[in-house]
Design an enzyme around this catalytic site. Structure first.
Site, PDB file in Angstrom:
ATOM      1  N   ALA A  62       0.859  -1.185   0.000  1.00 16.01           N
ATOM      2  CA  ALA A  62       0.000   0.000   0.000  1.00 16.01           C
ATOM      3  C   ALA A  62       0.893   1.233   0.000  1.00 16.01           C
ATOM      4  CB  ALA A  62      -0.872  -0.020   1.248  1.00 16.01           C
ATOM      5  N   GLY A 101       0.490  -5.254   0.585  1.00 11.03           N
ATOM      6  CA  GLY A 101      -0.625  -5.211  -0.356  1.00 11.03           C
ATOM      7  C   GLY A 101      -0.240  -5.752  -1.728  1.00 11.03           C
ATOM      8  N   GLU A 104      -0.674  -9.323  -1.472  1.00 15.51           N
ATOM      9  CA  GLU A 104      -2.118  -9.594  -1.399  1.00 15.51           C
ATOM     10  C   GLU A 104      -2.743  -9.544  -2.796  1.00 15.51           C
ATOM     11  OE1 GLU A 104      -2.670  -6.596   1.704  1.00 15.51           O
ATOM     12  OE2 GLU A 104      -3.510  -8.159   2.988  1.00 15.51           O
ATOM     13  N   GLU A 124       4.069  -5.711   7.029  1.00 17.06           N
ATOM     14  CA  GLU A 124       3.168  -4.768   7.709  1.00 17.06           C
ATOM     15  C   GLU A 124       3.491  -4.620   9.193  1.00 17.06           C
ATOM     16  OE1 GLU A 124       2.246  -6.836   5.367  1.00 17.06           O
ATOM     17  OE2 GLU A 124       0.589  -6.043   4.164  1.00 17.06           O
TER      18      GLU A 124
HETATM   19  C1  3H9 Z   1       0.429  -2.550   3.297  1.00 17.30           C
HETATM   20  O1  3H9 Z   1       0.705  -2.964   2.212  1.00 17.30           O
HETATM   21  C2  3H9 Z   1      -0.921  -2.719   3.910  1.00 17.30           C
HETATM   22  C3  3H9 Z   1      -1.792  -3.693   3.203  1.00 17.30           C
HETATM   23  O2  3H9 Z   1      -1.646  -4.977   3.730  1.00 17.30           O
HETATM   24  C4  3H9 Z   1      -3.227  -3.346   3.379  1.00 17.30           C
HETATM   25  C5  3H9 Z   1      -3.694  -2.074   2.787  1.00 17.30           C
HETATM   26  C6  3H9 Z   1      -5.164  -1.870   2.867  1.00 17.30           C
HETATM   27  N1  3H9 Z   1       4.618   3.542   0.167  1.00 17.30           N
HETATM   28  O3  3H9 Z   1      13.286   1.813   0.824  1.00 17.30           O
HETATM   29  P1  3H9 Z   1      13.771   2.596  -0.347  1.00 17.30           P
HETATM   30  C7  3H9 Z   1       9.428   5.020  -0.938  1.00 17.30           C
HETATM   31  S1  3H9 Z   1       1.560  -1.691   4.235  1.00 17.30           S
HETATM   32  C8  3H9 Z   1       5.096   4.760  -0.130  1.00 17.30           C
HETATM   33  O4  3H9 Z   1      14.847   3.573  -0.124  1.00 17.30           O
HETATM   34  P2  3H9 Z   1      14.900   0.241  -1.523  1.00 17.30           P
HETATM   35  C9  3H9 Z   1      10.456   5.395   0.107  1.00 17.30           C
HETATM   36  O5  3H9 Z   1       9.925   6.257   1.071  1.00 17.30           O
HETATM   37  C10 3H9 Z   1       2.996  -1.571   3.189  1.00 17.30           C
HETATM   38  N2  3H9 Z   1       6.405   5.003  -0.381  1.00 17.30           N
HETATM   39  O6  3H9 Z   1      14.156   1.649  -1.563  1.00 17.30           O
HETATM   40  C11 3H9 Z   1      11.531   6.031  -0.749  1.00 17.30           C
HETATM   41  O7  3H9 Z   1      11.102   7.343  -1.043  1.00 17.30           O
HETATM   42  P3  3H9 Z   1      12.163   8.529  -1.219  1.00 17.30           P
HETATM   43  C12 3H9 Z   1       3.761  -2.840   3.134  1.00 17.30           C
HETATM   44  C13 3H9 Z   1       7.242   3.973  -0.326  1.00 17.30           C
HETATM   45  O8  3H9 Z   1      15.138  -0.120  -2.932  1.00 17.30           O
HETATM   46  C14 3H9 Z   1      11.483   5.208  -2.026  1.00 17.30           C
HETATM   47  O9  3H9 Z   1      10.194   4.587  -2.044  1.00 17.30           O
HETATM   48  N3  3H9 Z   1       4.969  -2.669   2.384  1.00 17.30           N
HETATM   49  C15 3H9 Z   1       6.805   2.694  -0.027  1.00 17.30           C
HETATM   50  O10 3H9 Z   1      16.007   0.251  -0.565  1.00 17.30           O
HETATM   51  C16 3H9 Z   1      12.545   4.128  -2.096  1.00 17.30           C
HETATM   52  O11 3H9 Z   1      12.477   3.328  -0.924  1.00 17.30           O
HETATM   53  C17 3H9 Z   1       6.114  -2.259   2.940  1.00 17.30           C
HETATM   54  O12 3H9 Z   1       6.207  -2.057   4.121  1.00 17.30           O
HETATM   55  C18 3H9 Z   1       5.437   2.481   0.230  1.00 17.30           C
HETATM   56  N4  3H9 Z   1       4.916   1.272   0.495  1.00 17.30           N
HETATM   57  O13 3H9 Z   1      13.811  -0.759  -0.940  1.00 17.30           O
HETATM   58  C19 3H9 Z   1       7.293  -2.107   2.006  1.00 17.30           C
HETATM   59  N5  3H9 Z   1       7.890   1.856  -0.038  1.00 17.30           N
HETATM   60  O14 3H9 Z   1      13.020   8.123  -2.372  1.00 17.30           O
HETATM   61  C20 3H9 Z   1       8.054  -0.870   2.310  1.00 17.30           C
HETATM   62  C21 3H9 Z   1       8.949   2.623  -0.350  1.00 17.30           C
HETATM   63  O15 3H9 Z   1      11.310   9.718  -1.434  1.00 17.30           O
HETATM   64  N6  3H9 Z   1       9.147  -0.647   1.398  1.00 17.30           N
HETATM   65  N7  3H9 Z   1       8.573   3.892  -0.527  1.00 17.30           N
HETATM   66  O16 3H9 Z   1      12.920   8.577   0.103  1.00 17.30           O
HETATM   67  C22 3H9 Z   1      10.320  -1.296   1.454  1.00 17.30           C
HETATM   68  O17 3H9 Z   1      10.511  -2.200   2.232  1.00 17.30           O
HETATM   69  C23 3H9 Z   1      11.414  -0.855   0.527  1.00 17.30           C
HETATM   70  O18 3H9 Z   1      11.117   0.441   0.105  1.00 17.30           O
HETATM   71  C24 3H9 Z   1      11.634  -1.747  -0.715  1.00 17.30           C
HETATM   72  C25 3H9 Z   1      12.658  -1.059  -1.637  1.00 17.30           C
HETATM   73  C26 3H9 Z   1      12.180  -3.104  -0.264  1.00 17.30           C
HETATM   74  C27 3H9 Z   1      10.353  -1.930  -1.477  1.00 17.30           C
END
Ligand code: 3H9
Length: 694
Positions: A62, A101, A104, A124
């Site tokens: 999400a 998500g 999902e 999450e």
């Molecule tokens: C969810 O999904 C809930 C659902 O079950 C239900 C919903 C109803 N959203 O980490 P990085 C941005 S909860 C918005 O440096 P990497 C981050 O802020 C979510 N922004 O890259 C950064 O921005 P900036 C569950 C996001 O390559 C840029 O992307 N998912 C999101 O080292 C690069 O990020 C997670 O918890 C996001 N979801 O790693 C996954 N994710 O450049 C969270 C990232 O402006 N994300 N950004 O600073 C991660 O674990 C890592 O970002 C990922 C990439 C592994 C994907």
């Protein structure tokens, strides 16, 4: 333009999500997916749909930024329901990471194929959330209860091969373009007449009785104080007995409650804080970094050995220098023991250990380190000794090498002044034990050059640590704030709170350890020595009084078997010592302090508000770039509970005006000596502002 586009290849539709940087499920993506499903269903010639993503990853979840606003339709569970209900075969083609998500959505598709280097997971829980778009009901259906619990409560992603074995994905793609492998897979399914397989229609395999209670016991210590893990377990329990739609409705309720919780707000703050910490506003873009392949560590004590080990584990060539031969031998033995510990825990391979140890050299002679790229000094915390080391380094080490000091309190500019190259000097303050602790304070002296700061940030990353760039002042961010925290925990003793009562209040708040147990662990003599070298301490006989008296008695803490507490042979468990309580009472009497009963709330407020006040001064003086950097220092270096977001975020959530009012009250009750409110605190309180908005 919609971030979701569709292209037809014969009877297969390819739906591509393109929402950089990580294809998060923003409202536009959700709406785009719904219309892609509608289009595919309306197109008679389409038999299968491949859902694939552009850029570096499949959908990473999400859009976390949207969680601060009311949810906007279409809601993700409805999007997933539409995909699953489609009469056309939906195939998720996964590269990078399918997270939260994103996974999902993939589980709402009828089949999943992933590149071998892809991974899938439900992180999450790290944001204080549960999977909230049917994940808690789908994962047990495809992978069983045990895998579902492990994946969702740990938050750790699993690689494609493992995900295939457990049933989360169906196919691992061969090398080559993912879209080609997915198309071939779709063709096979179409030609085989395979009908859409809907996860919601599967049943969860039965489990052994007691599986949930055993799991709860297993995770109790790690998840203490957290709300989301128990919510996940309850959802998975329901997957066995409650019909899908009913269980999903309960999951949604629980997700929304978590989303609104203080814990999730704090953990989301930490998520974004970690992503902004490496961004130093005044560093020029595209700056050429210096080389850091070879490193010398000066001083083979516990800290020096830990730093050397971290460098070796990151693949660097390391020279350990100590003028004492026996000390050098001990340092080498410590490094070997750290590698052996890594092997025993499965974190390092035997080969990794052999390679690492082969890259280590030891020496007693400075000319042997003349050619290294980076030197980290880790000798005693004494200005005269540090200056001597730096003037030697200045004589022998090649021009252009970075000269770093691991000082935890001293003035970087004075240390740099012992060289003719202050531009090359920087503080790299590692935390103890250096091979475990993630934090490095990167201390910028007044002359430290930009490329040295940029290199220090990359070097921290290479060591898998978090570098936080801070300015030069006594104790920098962490130890400077620790002074206020420690000061209050000491004053509270004199005023009538017992050491164990203070420690319990702060561990109940969520601190990893209480301040008095930490003092005994670190060694009361360490702080004593630092204080005795300072000339700017307040003229207050109560200041760190008990710690001083205990140090003067030789009660240094764990290493001498007694400090604030007693320690039985070989044990690290603190045991209350009635003698210490008597000593505290006598000292209070000598100082004319009338002891009183103090409640848990006051203990927490005095210690934590002490931190906040000093943090406000640090921001005011421009020692940090943003308040969230302070939060990260305290979470990663001092055991501040992550689920409270760090001291400055905690202040924001309490309301800066409320904190200010309390600080004014403390100033009146206990003296303005320690509680004079910083101007910034007052201004924010008056304007209704927050530290995180600065
Ligand atoms: C969810 O999904 C809930 C659902 O079950 C239900 C919903 C109803 N959203 O980490 P990085 C941005 S909860 C918005 O440096 P990497 C981050 O802020 C979510 N922004 O890259 C950064 O921005 P900036 C569950 C996001 O390559 C840029 O992307 N998912 C999101 O080292 C690069 O990020 C997670 O918890 C996001 N979801 O790693 C996954 N994710 O450049 C969270 C990232 O402006 N994300 N950004 O600073 C991660 O674990 C890592 O970002 C990922 C990439 C592994 C994907």
């Amino acid at each position: 333009m919609s971030p979701v586009t569709t292209e037809h290849c014969g009877d297969i539709a390819i739906v591509t999500v393109d929402n950089p940087p990580v294809n998060a499920l923003s409202q536009a993506v959700r709406a785009g997916l719904v219309s892609a499903v509608e289009q595919a269903n309306a197109e008679p010639k389409i038999k299968a749909v491949i859902l694939i993503c552009s850029g570096r990853t499949f959908i990473a979840g999400a859009d976390i930024r949207e969680f601060n606003r009311p949810p906007e339709p279409p809601h993700l569970p409805d999007v997933i329901a539409a995909i699953e209900a489609s009469t056309k075969l939906f195939i998720a083609a996964i590269h990078g990471t399918a997270l939260g998500g994103g996974l999902e959505v993939a589980l709402g598709c009828h089949h999943r194929i992933a590149r071998p280097d892809a991974s899938v997971g439900f992180p999450e829980v790290n944001l204080g959330l549960i999977p909230g778009a049917t994940g808690t009901q789908r994962l047990p259906r495809v992978a069983g209860v045990q895998v579902a619990l492990d994946m969702m409560v740990s938050g750790r992603p699993v690689r494609a091969d493992k995900a295939k074995i457990s049933g989360v994905i169906d196919e691992v793609a061969e090398e080559g373009e993912l879209v080609d492998a997915a198309t071939a897979y779709a063709r096979k399914l179409i030609d085989g007449g395979v009908a859409p397989r809907r996860v919601r229609d599967l049943t969860v395999d039965p489990v052994e009785p007691g599986i949930f209670d055993d799991f709860r016991k297993k995770i109790a210590k790690k998840t203490h104080g957290l709300v989301a893990p128990e919510q996940i377990i309850r959802c998975v329990e329901r997957s066995l007995s409650v019909p899908f739609d009913e269980a999903v409705a309960q999951e949604r309720k629980s997700f929304l409650a978590c989303r609104e919780s203080e814990q999730s707000a704090a953990l989301r703050h930490v998520f974004f804080a970690e992503r902004s910490v490496g961004k130093v506003p005044d560093l020029k873009k595209g700056i050429q970094e210096r080389k850091t392949e070879t490193m010398a560590v000066i001083g083979a004590g516990t800290m020096g050995a830990g730093i050397a080990y971290s460098g070796l584990a990151a693949g660097m060539q390391v020279v350990l220098l100590d003028n004492d031969e026996a000390g050098l031998g001990r340092g080498q033995a410590t490094i070997r023991a750290l590698f052996e510990g890594g092997v025993a825990r499965g974190r390092v391979t035997e080969k990794g250990m052999a390679d690492g140890l082969a890259r280590l050299k030891t020496t007693q002679h400075y000319p042997d380190i003349a050619d290294v790229d980076l030197v980290i000094e880790a000798v005693f915390e004494n200005m005269a000794i540090k200056k001597e080391v730096f003037s030697r380094l200045d004589e022998v080490v090649r021009p252009g090498a970075i000269l770093a000091t691991n000082t935890s309190t001293l003035d970087i500019d004075q240390i740099a002044g012992a060289t003719r190259r202050p531009k090359d000097v920087v503080g790299l303050h590692f935390f103890s034990p250096a091979h475990v602790m993630r934090l490095i304070e990167i201390v910028r002296g007044s002359e430290t050059s930009q490329d040295v700061v940029a290199t220090a940030l990359s070097f921290s990353k290479r060591l898998r640590k978090m570098g936080v760039v801070v300015g030069n002042c006594f104790g920098f961010v962490g130890n400077r704030m620790l002074y206020s925290y420690g000061r209050e925990s000491q004053l509270l003793l004199l005023e009538g709170a017992a050491p164990e009562q203070i420690d319990a209040a702060l561990t109940n708040f969520g601190m990893a350890m209480g301040p008095h147990a930490v003092g005994d662990l670190a060694g009361l003599d360490v702080g004593y020595k630092v204080r005795s070298e300072r000339t700017d301490l307040p003229d207050d006989p109560r200041f760190y009084r008990i710690a001083n008296v205990l140090s003067e008695m030789g009660r240094f803490g764990q290493k001498t078997g007694k400090g604030m507490y007693l320690y039985e042979d070989g044990s690290r468990a603190p045991v209350s010592d009635p003698e210490v309580q008597e000593l505290i009472n006598n000292e209070a009497k000598t100082l004319g302090i009338k002891q009183r009963s103090i409640d848990e709330n006051e203990i927490v407020e005095r210690c934590i508000y002490g931190l906040i006040v000093e943090g406000a001064r640090i921001i005011e003086e421009g020692i940090v770039y943003r308040s969230s950097d302070i939060d990260l220092v305290w979470i990663n270096g001092y055991g501040f509970p992550r689920f409270r977001g760090g001291p400055m975020f905690y202040a924001d959530r309490l309301g800066v005006d409320k904190v200010y009012a309390k600080v004014c009250d403390f100033s009146e009750r206990f003296s303005p000596l320690y509680w004079e409110p910083p101007k910034l605190l007052q201004e924010l309180a008056e304007q209704g502002g927050r530290f995180s908005e600065l």
